[in-house]
Design a protein around this motif. Structure first.
Motif, PDB file in Angstrom:
ATOM      1  N   VAL A 112      42.124   3.521  68.811  1.00  4.81           N
ATOM      2  CA  VAL A 112      42.602   2.609  70.024  1.00  4.81           C
ATOM      3  C   VAL A 112      41.521   1.990  70.485  1.00  4.81           C
ATOM      4  CG1 VAL A 112      42.195   4.788  71.312  1.00  4.81           C
ATOM      5  CG2 VAL A 112      43.992   3.134  72.045  1.00  4.81           C
ATOM      6  N   ALA A 113      41.958   0.595  71.240  1.00  7.23           N
ATOM      7  CA  ALA A 113      41.098  -0.106  71.903  1.00  7.23           C
ATOM      8  C   ALA A 113      41.366   0.027  73.290  1.00  7.23           C
ATOM      9  CB  ALA A 113      40.912  -1.394  71.304  1.00  7.23           C
ATOM     10  N   LEU A 114      40.564  -0.197  74.214  1.00 11.30           N
ATOM     11  CA  LEU A 114      40.878   0.110  75.774  1.00 11.30           C
ATOM     12  C   LEU A 114      39.674  -0.733  76.374  1.00 11.30           C
ATOM     13  CD1 LEU A 114      42.705   0.755  77.957  1.00 11.30           C
ATOM     14  CD2 LEU A 114      41.487   2.674  78.531  1.00 11.30           C
ATOM     15  N   ASP A 115      39.974  -1.778  77.150  1.00  9.17           N
ATOM     16  CA  ASP A 115      38.614  -2.393  77.609  1.00  9.17           C
ATOM     17  C   ASP A 115      37.735  -2.949  76.759  1.00  9.17           C
ATOM     18  OD1 ASP A 115      40.011  -1.654  79.973  1.00  9.17           O
ATOM     19  OD2 ASP A 115      38.974   0.029  80.419  1.00  9.17           O
ATOM     20  N   ASN A 116      38.034  -3.392  75.723  1.00  9.96           N
ATOM     21  CA  ASN A 116      37.238  -3.838  74.742  1.00  9.96           C
ATOM     22  C   ASN A 116      36.241  -2.734  74.048  1.00  9.96           C
ATOM     23  OD1 ASN A 116      36.405  -5.904  72.752  1.00  9.96           O
ATOM     24  ND2 ASN A 116      34.631  -6.356  74.055  1.00  9.96           N
ATOM     25  N   LYS A 117      36.837  -1.465  74.140  1.00  7.11           N
ATOM     26  CA  LYS A 117      36.074  -0.604  73.458  1.00  7.11           C
ATOM     27  C   LYS A 117      36.957   0.391  72.499  1.00  7.11           C
ATOM     28  CE  LYS A 117      33.105   0.000  77.722  1.00  7.11           C
ATOM     29  NZ  LYS A 117      32.556   1.177  78.773  1.00  7.11           N
ATOM     30  N   ALA A 118      36.435   0.702  71.411  1.00  7.09           N
ATOM     31  CA  ALA A 118      37.212   1.250  70.656  1.00  7.09           C
ATOM     32  C   ALA A 118      37.035   2.846  70.224  1.00  7.09           C
ATOM     33  CB  ALA A 118      37.047   0.532  69.055  1.00  7.09           C
ATOM     34  N   VAL A 119      38.078   3.617  70.540  1.00  6.06           N
ATOM     35  CA  VAL A 119      37.577   5.065  70.299  1.00  6.06           C
ATOM     36  C   VAL A 119      38.550   5.397  68.976  1.00  6.06           C
ATOM     37  CG1 VAL A 119      37.540   7.406  71.233  1.00  6.06           C
ATOM     38  CG2 VAL A 119      37.130   5.316  72.591  1.00  6.06           C
ATOM     39  N   LEU A 120      37.750   6.365  68.079  1.00  5.68           N
ATOM     40  CA  LEU A 120      38.570   6.602  66.965  1.00  5.68           C
ATOM     41  C   LEU A 120      38.840   8.131  67.152  1.00  5.68           C
ATOM     42  CD1 LEU A 120      37.437   4.036  65.959  1.00  5.68           C
ATOM     43  CD2 LEU A 120      36.933   4.960  63.688  1.00  5.68           C
TER      44      LEU A 120
END
Length: 289
Positions: free
Chosen positions: A137-145
């Motif tokens: 998922v991407a939020l605020d141009n940061k991806a968390v897997l």
């Protein structure tokens, strides 16, 4: 054979099935690059599919090999077994005749979608990249897997992110097999057409912020893993290579995992299906609290 750009790699794919055609449409390129990195071909010349009846329609001359990824052999001009054939390093050709006979409930579309996904993940290891079984998922141009064994709830958790933050802000890059590449000094997460049972994937490139391994729990808790434990968890959930050059490709994977744990925080999280779980993972991974 159409042209695609996936994880910034130029690829040619001859696609016949509807599933992969639909999933790959967002990655198709109208610009012909000077050189392709690799190509996948699902060649239907050798089979005709009529319901569950499979008939051979064209002979192919196949070079015999002892590698376990090559499942077909030519004897007296009869192909005894057909499955997958790798040639020219990362190029791949696929045959489904025996598989479709053995498992008639699975269709050509399914095999094409599954096998090209594995071929892509295998080829990616030559280009500073690998695929991790996870929902990104991407939020605020940061991806968390968020990674976990099947059925644990990684897609449920990223779905809660979309509900909590809004689907216009929390974007699913890929719901099953996102690509990760080291470009320069930065790890990026890329969407790919291969997103498992869902069709949730986005043709996007987002810097990797964190990786979280999920476990079901009665209470929400999160802890950062040591580098040693992080490599072990990452290796277990990575799409690991088989077939030609598997030792070399495994070495490439392990080198990438060593680099990623030194640069990217890796967590283990026990979580419930709740907004509180979203808040905890967001505060830890995005905000760094």
């Amino acid at each position: 054979m159409n042209r695609y750009i996936i994880a910034e790699l130029n690829i040619k794919m001859a696609i016949f099935g509807k599933i992969l055609k639909d999933q790959s449409r967002a990655y198709q390129s109208l610009i012909s690059p000077e050189k392709y990195k690799f190509e996948f071909r699902s060649d239907q010349d050798s089979i005709r599919i009529e319901g569950n009846i499979i008939q051979k329609t064209k002979e192919k001359i196949i070079s015999e090999t002892i590698d376990k990824w090559i499942f077909y052999r030519k004897e007296d001009k009869i192909l005894k077994i057909q499955k997958i054939y790798y040639k020219n390093n990362n190029n791949a050709e696929f045959r489904y005749r025996e598989l479709l006979k053995k498992y008639p409930l699975l269709k050509f579309d399914d095999y094409e979608y599954i096998n090209t996904g594995f071929a892509f993940s295998r080829a990616l290891l030559d280009y500073n990249g690998f695929c991790l079984h996870s929902s990104a998922v991407a939020l605020d141009n940061k991806a968390v897997l968020f990674s976990a064994p099947c059925g644990t709830g990684k897609s449920t958790h990223t779905g809660l992110w979309r509900k909590y933050f809004g689907e216009d802000k929390a974007i699913i890059i890929n719901d099953d097999k996102p690509a990760i590449r080291l470009m320069g000094d930065t790890f990026y997460v890329y969407g790919t057409p291969w997103s498992g049972k869902s069709d949730l994937n986005t043709n996007a490139k987002v810097p990797l912020q964190a990786i979280v391994f999920l476990e079901q729990a009665s209470e929400n808790c999160i802890e950062r893993l040591s580098n040693k434990d992080a490599v072990r968890w990452l290796y277990y959930q990575s799409l690991r290579p088989t077939g030609p050059r598997s030792e070399e490709k495994t070495s490439n994977l392990l080198n990438l995992l060593d680099k990623i744990v030194c640069q990217i925080p890796i967590y283990k999280m026990g979580c419930t299906i709740s907004e509180e779980a979203v808040e905890l993972s967001y505060n830890t991974t995005i905000l760094g609290k």
